[in-house]
Design an enzyme around this catalytic site. Structure first.
Site, PDB file in Angstrom:
ATOM      1  N   CYS A 100       1.657   1.506   3.991  1.00  0.00           N
ATOM      2  CA  CYS A 100       1.401   2.579   3.023  1.00  0.00           C
ATOM      3  C   CYS A 100      -0.107   2.862   3.008  1.00  0.00           C
ATOM      4  CB  CYS A 100       1.890   2.151   1.642  1.00  0.00           C
ATOM      5  SG  CYS A 100       0.918   0.816   0.901  1.00  0.00           S
TER       6      CYS A 100
ATOM      7  N   CYS B 172      -2.278  -0.228   1.804  1.00  0.00           N
ATOM      8  CA  CYS B 172      -2.420  -1.267   2.823  1.00  0.00           C
ATOM      9  C   CYS B 172      -3.270  -0.778   3.992  1.00  0.00           C
ATOM     10  CB  CYS B 172      -1.048  -1.722   3.298  1.00  0.00           C
ATOM     11  SG  CYS B 172      -0.134  -2.607   2.016  1.00  0.00           S
TER      12      CYS B 172
ATOM     13  N   GLU C 222       1.287  -6.946   3.893  1.00  0.00           N
ATOM     14  CA  GLU C 222       0.038  -6.795   4.631  1.00  0.00           C
ATOM     15  C   GLU C 222      -1.148  -7.333   3.844  1.00  0.00           C
ATOM     16  OE1 GLU C 222       2.379  -4.493   3.872  1.00  0.00           O
ATOM     17  OE2 GLU C 222       2.109  -2.710   5.111  1.00  0.00           O
TER      18      GLU C 222
ATOM     19  N   HIS D 160       1.715  -6.492  -1.417  1.00  0.00           N
ATOM     20  CA  HIS D 160       2.497  -6.115  -0.239  1.00  0.00           C
ATOM     21  C   HIS D 160       2.264  -7.157   0.854  1.00  0.00           C
ATOM     22  CE1 HIS D 160       2.836  -1.520  -1.200  1.00  0.00           C
ATOM     23  NE2 HIS D 160       3.145  -2.289  -2.242  1.00  0.00           N
TER      24      HIS D 160
END
Length: 165
Positions: A83, A86, A55, A53
């Site tokens: 999420c 993360c 992040e 992701h």
């Protein structure tokens, strides 16, 4: 223009990098002492990595640059509400602050679905700010998914025709 707006615009620029690769357009930047030290954008499809992701990519780069898995005094700006995965990584990194753009009503862990950062039992507490350039961040995601739906509709009739032949 505010500090948060400037860095969120840079995160939006990273989101466009994801889109260019066919990834969901989410971008992130890590800032320390008012300077961007690392960037990231969604890459799970291309890298075959469910943890890639935006992040996480930005956190990995920042940790490498600083030579430390802890990122005290750092801020992370991301175009979509993080999420749970993360958010956990951000807590372990000991970020001072997380700023996000669009809320995520399906997987958001900063208040939309759950609020991991509000858990008092956890040993690190990060300041959370949501809604910075929310409309721009949301619009980018809506445009991306609308384009994907249009492309899928163009393919579906062709497939249906070939099934008849």
């Amino acid at each position: 223009m505010s500090h948060d707006t400037i860095f969120m615009q840079q995160a939006l620029s990273q989101a466009h990098n994801a889109w260019a690769l066919g990834e969901v357009p989410v971008g992130a930047v890590v800032v320390k002492d008012g300077e961007v030290i690392a960037t990231g954008f969604n890459q799970p499809i291309g890298t075959h990595d469910p943890t890639a992701h935006a992040e996480v990519m930005a956190l990995r780069a920042a940790a490498t640059i600083l030579g430390n898995y802890r990122l005290p005094g750092c801020e992370l700006f991301v175009t979509l509400e993080p999420c749970a995965m993360c958010s956990g990584a951000m807590m372990h990194a000991r970020l001072a602050r997380v700023v996000f753009g669009a809320s995520d009503p399906k997987t958001g862990a900063c208040g939309s679905v759950v609020d991991l950062f509000a858990q008092e039992k956890l040993n690190h507490h990060t300041e959370i700010v949501g809604g910075v350039l929310a409309e721009e961040c949301s619009a980018l995601l809506r445009q991306f998914f609308a384009e994907r739906r249009r492309a899928a509709q163009r393919v579906a009739p062709v497939q249906a025709e070939s099934d008849v032949n």
